[in-house]
Design a protein around this motif. Structure first.
Motif, PDB file in Angstrom:
ATOM      1  N   ALA A 110      46.566  39.330  39.853  1.00  0.00           N
ATOM      2  CA  ALA A 110      46.967  40.518  40.609  1.00  0.00           C
ATOM      3  C   ALA A 110      45.861  40.954  41.550  1.00  0.00           C
ATOM      4  O   ALA A 110      46.116  41.309  42.709  1.00  0.00           O
ATOM      5  CB  ALA A 110      47.315  41.644  39.639  1.00  0.00           C
ATOM      6  N   VAL A 111      44.629  40.928  41.069  1.00  0.00           N
ATOM      7  CA  VAL A 111      43.499  41.335  41.901  1.00  0.00           C
ATOM      8  C   VAL A 111      43.391  40.430  43.128  1.00  0.00           C
ATOM      9  O   VAL A 111      43.212  40.908  44.251  1.00  0.00           O
ATOM     10  CB  VAL A 111      42.194  41.302  41.087  1.00  0.00           C
ATOM     11  N   MET A 112      43.522  39.123  42.919  1.00  0.00           N
ATOM     12  CA  MET A 112      43.395  38.166  44.019  1.00  0.00           C
ATOM     13  C   MET A 112      44.521  38.344  45.040  1.00  0.00           C
ATOM     14  O   MET A 112      44.312  38.163  46.245  1.00  0.00           O
ATOM     15  CB  MET A 112      43.398  36.734  43.483  1.00  0.00           C
ATOM     16  N   HIS A 113      45.716  38.693  44.571  1.00  0.00           N
ATOM     17  CA  HIS A 113      46.870  38.812  45.459  1.00  0.00           C
ATOM     18  C   HIS A 113      46.947  40.165  46.168  1.00  0.00           C
ATOM     19  O   HIS A 113      47.506  40.250  47.268  1.00  0.00           O
ATOM     20  CB  HIS A 113      48.170  38.584  44.687  1.00  0.00           C
ATOM     21  N   LEU A 114      46.400  41.204  45.542  1.00  0.00           N
ATOM     22  CA  LEU A 114      46.625  42.548  46.055  1.00  0.00           C
ATOM     23  C   LEU A 114      45.413  43.178  46.727  1.00  0.00           C
ATOM     24  O   LEU A 114      45.544  43.810  47.783  1.00  0.00           O
ATOM     25  CB  LEU A 114      47.074  43.473  44.911  1.00  0.00           C
ATOM     26  N   ALA A 115      44.247  43.047  46.115  1.00  0.00           N
ATOM     27  CA  ALA A 115      43.094  43.847  46.531  1.00  0.00           C
ATOM     28  C   ALA A 115      42.395  43.265  47.752  1.00  0.00           C
ATOM     29  O   ALA A 115      42.167  42.061  47.837  1.00  0.00           O
ATOM     30  CB  ALA A 115      42.108  43.967  45.377  1.00  0.00           C
ATOM     31  N   SER A 116      42.026  44.140  48.671  1.00  0.00           N
ATOM     32  CA  SER A 116      41.224  43.723  49.820  1.00  0.00           C
ATOM     33  C   SER A 116      39.737  43.804  49.512  1.00  0.00           C
ATOM     34  O   SER A 116      38.922  43.133  50.154  1.00  0.00           O
ATOM     35  CB  SER A 116      41.539  44.610  51.033  1.00  0.00           C
ATOM     36  N   HIS A 117      39.387  44.623  48.527  1.00  0.00           N
ATOM     37  CA  HIS A 117      37.982  44.820  48.167  1.00  0.00           C
ATOM     38  C   HIS A 117      37.915  45.089  46.671  1.00  0.00           C
ATOM     39  O   HIS A 117      38.793  45.736  46.105  1.00  0.00           O
ATOM     40  CB  HIS A 117      37.397  46.006  48.943  1.00  0.00           C
ATOM     41  N   VAL A 118      36.853  44.595  46.039  1.00  0.00           N
ATOM     42  CA  VAL A 118      36.701  44.717  44.586  1.00  0.00           C
ATOM     43  C   VAL A 118      35.303  45.229  44.264  1.00  0.00           C
ATOM     44  O   VAL A 118      34.317  44.795  44.871  1.00  0.00           O
ATOM     45  CB  VAL A 118      36.914  43.352  43.895  1.00  0.00           C
TER      46      VAL A 118
END
Length: 252
Positions: free
Chosen positions: A200-208
């Motif tokens: 989900a993080v890889m598909h959704l987030a622009s910044h982590v």
């Protein structure tokens, strides 16, 4: 880059002798969909509680839309546009899905009719329109996660803090939830999510941002952060990180 909607300046929080959050600073741009990740016990949920007013920091400052909100009560933050969800979903089990969502809408809708009408619109956005008459206690885990999201959305947030909204879901349910979260962000709501599901993080987030032992240890695009040796060590331990590095050298 857009102006920050949420800013943290050196925020710290301890419980007894345990430093749960240590001098965390970050700027969350308005209109973004970002993630906060880290191993269990890293301090992520504590940081959300500090942002939203459920806890007051021992040090540091929190700003929302340019205003100092350090220690401001959660209901006041919600009225100003910052809403959070919780890891453990606790709906009003005896009430219907419709009534549960309307509870969130009452933050801005004084009358029952208006709140129920707004709840219908929100239910459509999160895929619960066909379950409005169902008792909340009868929902599956996936249904309860959507209901938690719907109640938060019904408060009309400008910033939505999602605390592991995908936890406990199977791969198909996760895949079905991703476009729901993406649509919320594309509709103008700034989203910051705590998440362990790296898909989900890889598909959704622009910044982590990566938190470990209460401190930020890395920040950047998801693809870069997941290759950071400090992040690998935080999740897998120093020995495993070294072995992975040696394996990568061998395969090159």
């Amino acid at each position: 880059m857009a102006e920050p909607l949420l800013r943290l300046h050196g925020v710290s929080k301890s419980f007894g002798g345990l430093a749960a959050v240590r001098e965390v600073s970050l700027d969350l741009p308005a209109g973004s969909l970002c993630a906060l990740i880290g191993p269990n016990g890293a301090g992520k949920t504590t940081l959300f509680a500090l942002m939203s007013g459920f806890l007051r920091p021992d040090a540091g400052r929190i700003e929302f839309d340019g205003q100092d909100i350090t220690g401001v009560a959660p209901h006041l933050n919600a009225r100003n546009g910052m809403t959070r969800t919780f890891q453990i979903v606790q709906p009003f089990a005896a009430q219907t899905v419709h009534e549960n969502i309307a509870a969130g809408a009452h933050l801005h809708c004084a009358g029952r009719t208006a709140a129920l009408e707004e709840a219908e619109v929100v239910a459509q956005r999160v895929g619960l329109a066909h379950m409005l008459a169902k008792p909340a206690g009868d929902l599956t885990v996936a249904g309860r996660k959507r209901l938690e999201l719907a109640r938060a959305l019904a408060t009309r947030p400008r910033l939505l803090l999602l605390d592991e909204v995908l936890a406990g879901l199977n791969p198909q349910e996760i895949a079905e939830m991703l476009p729901v979260v993406r649509e919320i962000a594309s509709g103008g709501v700034t989203v910051l999510m705590i998440e362990h599901v790296m898909q989900a993080v890889m598909h959704l987030a622009s910044h982590v941002w990566v938190l470990a032992q209460g401190q930020l240890i890395a920040a950047g695009a998801p693809s870069a952060v997941t290759r950071d040796v400090r992040v690998i060590e935080a999740y897998l331990g120093h020995g495993t990180a070294q072995r992975l590095a040696r394996m990568a050298e061998v395969t090159q």
